[in-house]
Write a protein that holds these residues in place. Structure first.
Motif, PDB file in Angstrom:
ATOM      1  N   THR A   1       0.829  -1.210   0.000  1.00 12.41           N
ATOM      2  CA  THR A   1       0.000   0.000   0.000  1.00 12.41           C
ATOM      3  C   THR A   1       0.856   1.250   0.000  1.00 12.41           C
ATOM      4  O   THR A   1       1.052   1.867  -1.040  1.00 12.41           O
ATOM      5  CB  THR A   1      -0.985   0.014   1.180  1.00 12.41           C
ATOM      6  OG1 THR A   1      -0.264  -0.238   2.374  1.00 12.41           O
ATOM      7  CG2 THR A   1      -2.052  -1.013   0.988  1.00 12.41           C
ATOM      8  N   THR A   2       1.410   1.637   1.134  1.00 13.27           N
ATOM      9  CA  THR A   2       2.106   2.920   1.180  1.00 13.27           C
ATOM     10  C   THR A   2       3.538   2.889   0.676  1.00 13.27           C
ATOM     11  O   THR A   2       3.972   3.790  -0.023  1.00 13.27           O
ATOM     12  CB  THR A   2       2.124   3.468   2.612  1.00 13.27           C
ATOM     13  OG1 THR A   2       2.425   2.402   3.492  1.00 13.27           O
ATOM     14  CG2 THR A   2       0.801   4.075   2.958  1.00 13.27           C
ATOM     15  N   LEU A   3       4.302   1.857   1.058  1.00 14.95           N
ATOM     16  CA  LEU A   3       5.750   1.950   0.866  1.00 14.95           C
ATOM     17  C   LEU A   3       6.178   1.967  -0.592  1.00 14.95           C
ATOM     18  O   LEU A   3       6.898   2.867  -1.023  1.00 14.95           O
ATOM     19  CB  LEU A   3       6.434   0.799   1.603  1.00 14.95           C
ATOM     20  CG  LEU A   3       6.366   0.926   3.121  1.00 14.95           C
ATOM     21  CD1 LEU A   3       6.978  -0.281   3.795  1.00 14.95           C
ATOM     22  CD2 LEU A   3       7.088   2.180   3.572  1.00 14.95           C
TER      23      LEU A   3
ATOM     24  N   PRO B   1       4.434   2.455  -3.499  1.00 11.85           N
ATOM     25  CA  PRO B   1       4.014   3.629  -4.295  1.00 11.85           C
ATOM     26  C   PRO B   1       4.733   4.915  -3.903  1.00 11.85           C
ATOM     27  O   PRO B   1       5.184   5.658  -4.773  1.00 11.85           O
ATOM     28  CB  PRO B   1       2.514   3.730  -3.999  1.00 11.85           C
ATOM     29  CG  PRO B   1       2.105   2.361  -3.616  1.00 11.85           C
ATOM     30  CD  PRO B   1       3.279   1.776  -2.891  1.00 11.85           C
ATOM     31  N   THR B   2       4.866   5.194  -2.589  1.00 13.18           N
ATOM     32  CA  THR B   2       5.533   6.420  -2.167  1.00 13.18           C
ATOM     33  C   THR B   2       6.974   6.432  -2.647  1.00 13.18           C
ATOM     34  O   THR B   2       7.484   7.452  -3.111  1.00 13.18           O
ATOM     35  CB  THR B   2       5.514   6.545  -0.634  1.00 13.18           C
ATOM     36  OG1 THR B   2       4.183   6.352  -0.188  1.00 13.18           O
ATOM     37  CG2 THR B   2       5.990   7.899  -0.185  1.00 13.18           C
TER      38      THR B   2
ATOM     39  N   TYR C   1       8.239   4.867  -5.237  1.00 16.93           N
ATOM     40  CA  TYR C   1       8.298   5.059  -6.696  1.00 16.93           C
ATOM     41  C   TYR C   1       8.116   6.525  -7.057  1.00 16.93           C
ATOM     42  O   TYR C   1       8.815   7.061  -7.914  1.00 16.93           O
ATOM     43  CB  TYR C   1       7.224   4.216  -7.397  1.00 16.93           C
ATOM     44  CG  TYR C   1       7.750   2.907  -7.927  1.00 16.93           C
ATOM     45  CD1 TYR C   1       8.448   2.859  -9.128  1.00 16.93           C
ATOM     46  CD2 TYR C   1       7.557   1.724  -7.237  1.00 16.93           C
ATOM     47  CE1 TYR C   1       8.941   1.666  -9.626  1.00 16.93           C
ATOM     48  CE2 TYR C   1       8.052   0.526  -7.715  1.00 16.93           C
ATOM     49  CZ  TYR C   1       8.738   0.503  -8.917  1.00 16.93           C
ATOM     50  OH  TYR C   1       9.225  -0.672  -9.397  1.00 16.93           O
ATOM     51  N   ALA C   2       7.161   7.179  -6.389  1.00 12.10           N
ATOM     52  CA  ALA C   2       6.878   8.572  -6.708  1.00 12.10           C
ATOM     53  C   ALA C   2       8.102   9.440  -6.477  1.00 12.10           C
ATOM     54  O   ALA C   2       8.235  10.511  -7.057  1.00 12.10           O
ATOM     55  CB  ALA C   2       5.713   9.073  -5.866  1.00 12.10           C
ATOM     56  N   ASN C   3       9.000   9.012  -5.612  1.00  5.76           N
ATOM     57  CA  ASN C   3      10.173   9.802  -5.289  1.00  5.76           C
ATOM     58  C   ASN C   3      11.454   9.236  -5.884  1.00  5.76           C
ATOM     59  O   ASN C   3      12.539   9.668  -5.517  1.00  5.76           O
ATOM     60  CB  ASN C   3      10.320   9.891  -3.774  1.00  5.76           C
ATOM     61  CG  ASN C   3       9.301  10.824  -3.174  1.00  5.76           C
ATOM     62  OD1 ASN C   3       9.400  12.018  -3.316  1.00  5.76           O
ATOM     63  ND2 ASN C   3       8.293  10.261  -2.532  1.00  5.76           N
ATOM     64  N   GLY C   4      11.318   8.254  -6.752  1.00  5.03           N
ATOM     65  CA  GLY C   4      12.508   7.648  -7.325  1.00  5.03           C
ATOM     66  C   GLY C   4      13.364   6.947  -6.297  1.00  5.03           C
ATOM     67  O   GLY C   4      14.562   6.803  -6.470  1.00  5.03           O
ATOM     68  N   GLU C   5      12.745   6.509  -5.202  1.00  2.55           N
ATOM     69  CA  GLU C   5      13.482   5.879  -4.120  1.00  2.55           C
ATOM     70  C   GLU C   5      13.137   4.401  -3.996  1.00  2.55           C
ATOM     71  O   GLU C   5      13.438   3.781  -2.972  1.00  2.55           O
ATOM     72  CB  GLU C   5      13.124   6.550  -2.786  1.00  2.55           C
ATOM     73  CG  GLU C   5      13.602   7.968  -2.655  1.00  2.55           C
ATOM     74  CD  GLU C   5      15.026   8.050  -2.130  1.00  2.55           C
ATOM     75  OE1 GLU C   5      15.276   7.576  -1.019  1.00  2.55           O
ATOM     76  OE2 GLU C   5      15.883   8.572  -2.869  1.00  2.55           O
TER      77      GLU C   5
END
Lengths: 266, 297, 439
Positions: C97-99, C101-102, C104-108
């Motif tokens: 859920t959170t980890l 996607p978040t 990916y959105a930050n290139g991390e």
């Protein structure tokens, strides 16, 4: 007098009902695996195995991380919020109401909505996977500012006015008079801040991937993973994780008593 | 008034304003960086279609028009409102009632009572959820075992369409009652005892003293509790995530849960932000009227 | 002081605006040479040893499975000095859920990650996964179960490396069934009758998953298929939800909840055999991943397994799901990451690690024929034998776009707890599905 006894009896009953689930938590951590899921009121075969299993080195490290974060945030945030709240309650300056409204409105957005942009900022500031990343974003919270402001609004003006007549600067009045007398609000806020950070989950989970900096809540959540959750260990760890907070409550409790005495002078 | 004193006054005003800004600056800057800028960012992406991975696509008010016709969203908001309307007044009244009671009695048990009522606040919502599932369990839970003593059959609690939301509200009350009681108690202690004595001499009864002396004097705290618990009730998530995940069949799918689902399960952060902003506006209106209502009291 | 803060704000705002365009998921061609010097590294003038390539790898397993991966990473790091894999363990529900996607959105996002049927299509269609087709040798493809390979393929390209095939069966408490004089059920009618007979004041007849989500659907698919129903047509162009077969399956599944034979709220997760193990229920639909717990935590409980019961005139079908390894398309080191995962589960010459995973770390059917061949003795041991006997009835867990998964979830939930009839729920889901397909 009779009414007094009845009231006390009623309050004790309320207290016992509210304590019951916590009793269950403590008692269940001493239950053996076979008994864990039965609704018995005390363990028939009490065991310390659960506690022993829970006290792993990783657990203790996570407790330490959580303590560092919670204590730092509580102390620093308390001072910042007291200053900010006092200024909003007592000082007269342009854009006061606007600033207050902006601050309050930051409470209105669900934290997960800003999760992604907040992570971007943390990454930009280079504070991911560090104590700074765990602590800095947690410091700034309108809740504390709001509570301090409300407190100072209801604070008797007489003392400050006397000091002002004597020519004290506003800043000095805050540090020498208002702040020392803020104990009735600092105690509950200490509890709220410490607890809020002790229990914070989503942000520490996302901002930090270093196992040595896992907070206790992240550690606990990771335990409930997998196809066979060790429930007795989970329950025992949960119980142990609540103990520092209980201790804080008991300490705060003594100061709450003091709060009553200071009121007598007013 | 001489010109000199006017200048002195304005100089004082200037220093006061400067002090105020210095007092506010650290907190405000922190809020700006860690909260306000992220909110502005959320507002911007509410005009985009963004799945967190691909390029953002600007769609104007597309998310907003979708929101207005999204039946599931309004239904979940309805559940949030139901939760708020039950939870906030109940919490407010019980914690105030307990605070007044505790303040009114003198007993060596006082500190035990206060600590005991506060204790549940120490339990994280994740642990509280796990713990209450032991209590709520249908066939081997403590509550049903207790009810059975009175001949009441097993209740499904979290597994029931009708009882699930109430069961969650009960846990919320259990956690937060003590803390709000403590806030009220602190406020009550700030009211100078002489006020009560004066009222008693004037022949006021307990209710009258409470209604006309104490209640007006603790108004700032009342406003605070009302507004913060309303906000909190709009944002209850952890508890529901662990206990029901919004079930059974959406019975506990409140607004924030729906937002979470849309943002992270369906990877539609733009739409999730739109819904958050809708929630923001509703909360804003709500808390505005609340503080209005209490102030005019 | 003030100036600095203003500067800080300005920088932050600028940075945010600049980062609005997230890095496009470009990847170097497969032939690029390995060395990769990060811009932040110290000046390259020092002729010191080459910095190893760092690969981030996020895992969410627990217990022996997590231990296996920790050991494997340590072994790989020791034997490959040019690569350093950093393993992070997080929990499963936050993972998807959170980890992820978040991050990916930050290139991390990690270089190496796990995907499962509920996330595979979602990630593949959004370009989050690197194309692994070039890394598959013909030899490996031949060793792979075709259905497993299918489940890792999206629009003709292979985006993941399957490592396990988990199948479902019906677990039951042997003593409870014996005491009630009941034979393990083989048909739907027998399952209903058994659930009814075994439900008492203290025990539930049957445990099925209750929460909306991927795991419930994983359990639901075989029941739906056994009835003859499906979600999309073979070519995935039309919705075929609204059929009498679908209504029948929904009504059957929902009846356990409506009649009170299955709990509507679970304290122990439905993926945990503890529901039968602790005496909470007499029967539980569950998978191969539960076998280890029946032999350790609940070894004192007499637990048996039979194939999932089927409608009277139909054959039993089970589902095969499980995790796959994948590589982030944003990764700078796809080659190195691929070398690791193929070393782990995709070496056509050597299946030691793949065998260890499927037989020691956990029990699952491997995605590769050779693993079963080399370990045939283990696959006949205890409850594994039952699973092996109906292994060939397994259909791979389908992977639908997120919107379709969501509406199927709602359909099943509405029958379980919303009081809807199977026919109504199917009709409603059909309409919703058609709206999605049209888009």
């Amino acid at each position: 007098m009779k009414r007094n006894y009845l009231t006390v009896a009623f309050l004790v009953l309320v207290a016992i009902i509210l304590l019951f689930p916590i009793y269950i938590l403590f008692m269940t951590s001493f239950k053996s695996a076979n008994e864990l899921f039965t609704a018995t009121l005390w363990p028939h075969f009490p065991t310390l195995d659960n506690i022993r299993a829970a006290l792993s080195s990783k657990f203790l490290v996570s407790i330490r991380t959580s303590l560092v974060v919670s204590i730092t945030v509580t102390v620093v945030a308390m001072l910042l919020h007291a200053m900010c709240g006092y200024a909003l309650a007592r000082f007269d300056f342009p854009f006061k109401d606007t600033l207050f409204r902006i601050i309050i409105s930051t409470l209105l957005i669900p934290s997960m909505t800003i999760l992604v942009p907040l992570f971007m900022i943390a990454k930009f500031l280079g504070i991911t996977n560090s104590y700074a990343g765990l602590i800095l974003p947690a410091l700034f919270n309108a809740y504390g500012i709001f509570l301090f402001r409300q407190f100072y609004l209801g604070f008797p003006r007489e003392l400050e006015e006397a000091a002002e007549v004597e020519g004290c600067s506003k800043a000095r009045i805050f540090f020498t008079i208002a702040l020392p007398l803020s104990k009735p609000i600092i105690i509950p806020l200490t509890i709220a801040f410490f607890l809020g950070n002790w229990n914070n989950y989503l942000w520490p989970l996302v901002v930090n991937k270093k196992e040595s900096l896992y907070t206790v809540q992240v550690y606990l959540a990771n335990m409930v993973s997998g196809y066979s959750t060790p429930w007795n260990k989970v329950i025992a760890s949960s119980m142990l994780a609540a103990i520092p907070v209980f201790i804080l409550f008991l300490i705060a409790q003594r100061y709450l008593q003091e709060g009553i005495k200071t009121t007598g002078f007013k | 008034m001489t010109t000199k004193s006017v200048r002195k006054l304005s100089r004082r005003k200037f220093i006061e304003a400067l002090t105020a800004y210095c007092f506010i600056a650290p907190d405000f800057l922190g809020l700006l960086i860690f909260v306000i800028i992220p909110i502005i960012y959320a507002i911007i992406i509410s005009f985009y279609h963004w799945d967190l991975i691909s390029e953002k696509v600007f769609i104007g008010f597309g998310n907003y028009s979708r929101m207005f016709s999204d039946e599931n969203w309004w239904n979940s908001l309805g559940r949030t409102l139901k939760l708020t309307i039950i939870y906030v007044p109940t919490l407010f009244c019980t914690s105030l009632f307990l605070a007044v009671l505790i303040d009114s009695v003198k007993s060596r048990l006082n500190s035990f009572i206060k600590t005991a009522i506060l204790m549940p606040f120490a339990i994280t919502s994740v642990i509280a959820s796990t713990l209450w599932m032991f209590l709520y369990n249908e066939k081997r839970g403590f509550i049903n075992a207790f009810l059975n003593l009175f001949g009441i059959p097993d209740q499904p609690f979290l597994g029931s369409q009708d009882q699930a939301l109430f069961s969650i509200i009960l846990v919320l009350l259990w956690i937060n009652l003590g803390y709000n009681m403590l806030l009220f108690l602190s406020a009550i202690k700030e009211v100078p005892a002489s006020y009560f004595e004066a009222a008693m001499i004037d022949g006021a009864n307990r209710w009258q003293t409470f209604r006309y002396i104490m209640f007006p004097l603790i108004k700032p705290t009342s406003i605070f509790i009302l507004i913060t618990t309303t906000i909190a009730s709009f944002q209850v998530m952890d508890l529901i995530m662990v206990m029901t995940k919004g079930g059974p069949f959406k019975a506990t799918e409140v607004g924030v849960l729906y937002i979470f689902d849309k943002s992270f399960n369906l990877l539609d952060l733009g739409y999730g932000s739109t819904l958050s902003i809708c929630l923001f506006v509703i909360l804003f209106i709500f808390s505005f009227f609340q503080s209005k209502a209490v102030s005019e009291e | 002081m003030k100036k600095i803060s203003i500067l800080l704000i300005a920088i932050t705002v600028l940075a945010l605006l600049a980062s609005c365009t997230s890095p496009a998921p470009t990847q170097p061609p497969a032939a690029t040479p390995a060395p990769q010097s990060d811009a932040t590294e110290a000046p390259a003038t020092l002729p010191a040893a080459k910095e190893p390539v760092v690969l981030k790898f996020w895992d969410f397993h627990g217990g022996t499975e997590a231990q296996f991966l920790t050991d494997a990473v340590a072994q790989y790091n020791a034997s490959h000095p040019d690569v350093r894999i950093e393993l992070t363990n997080v929990n499963q529900s936050d993972y998807i859920t959170t980890l992820i996607p978040t991050a990916y959105a930050n290139g991390e996002a990690p270089d190496i990650l796990f995907v499962e049927p509920s996330t595979f299509t979602k990630y593949a269609e959004k370009g989050m996964l690197a194309d692994l087709t070039p890394y598959y040798t013909e030899e490996l493809k031949a060793d792979m179960q075709p259905s497993a390979l299918d489940a890792a393929t999206y629009q003709g390209k292979i985006y993941a490396l399957p490592m396990e095939m988990e199948t479902l069966g019906l677990f039951y408490n042997v003593d409870m069934l014996n005491a009630a004089g009941i034979q393990p059920p083989t048909t739907w009618d027998e399952l209903s009758a058994a659930a009814k007979a075994l439900t008492t004041n203290d025990v539930y007849g049957l445990v099925l998953p209750v929460e909306k989500g991927g795991y419930t659907l994983f359990n639901w698919w075989p029941f739906m298929w056994m009835s003859g129903a499906d979600i999309l047509s073979k070519d995935r162009s039309t919705c075929v939800i609204n059929t009498p077969e679908m209504a029948q399956a929904l009504d059957f599944w929902g009846s356990f909840f409506k009649d009170g034979y299955a709990p509507s709220s679970l304290q122990i997760g439905p993926w945990d055999i503890g529901n039968v193990g602790t005496g909470f229920a007499a029967m539980q639909v569950g998978g191969t991943y539960m076998i280890n717990a029946t032999e350790t935590t609940y070894k004192d409980v007499n637990i048996g397994v039979v194939p999932l019961p089927a409608p009277a005139d139909k054959k039993s079908i089970t589902v095969a799901g499980g995790q796959k390894m994948a590589i982030n398309s944003q990764s700078k080191n796809v080659d190195e990451a691929a070398a690791f995962i193929f070393w782990l589960f995709g070496d056509p010459k050597d299946n030691t690690m793949a065998s260890k995973w499927a037989t020691e770390a956990k029990f699952a059917y491997p995605a590769r024929f050779s693993v079963i061949k080399t370990n045939s003795a283990i696959y006949d041991k205890g409850l594994r034998k039952a699973f092996t006997s109906f292994y060939d009835t397994a259909v791979p867990e389908p992977s639908y776009p997120a919107e379709i998964t969501d509406l199927v979830n709602d359909m099943v939930q509405s029958v379980m707890f919303g009081g809807a009839t199977g026919a109504d729920a199917a009709a409603k889901a059909q309409a919703a599905c058609e709206a999605v397909i049209k888009k």
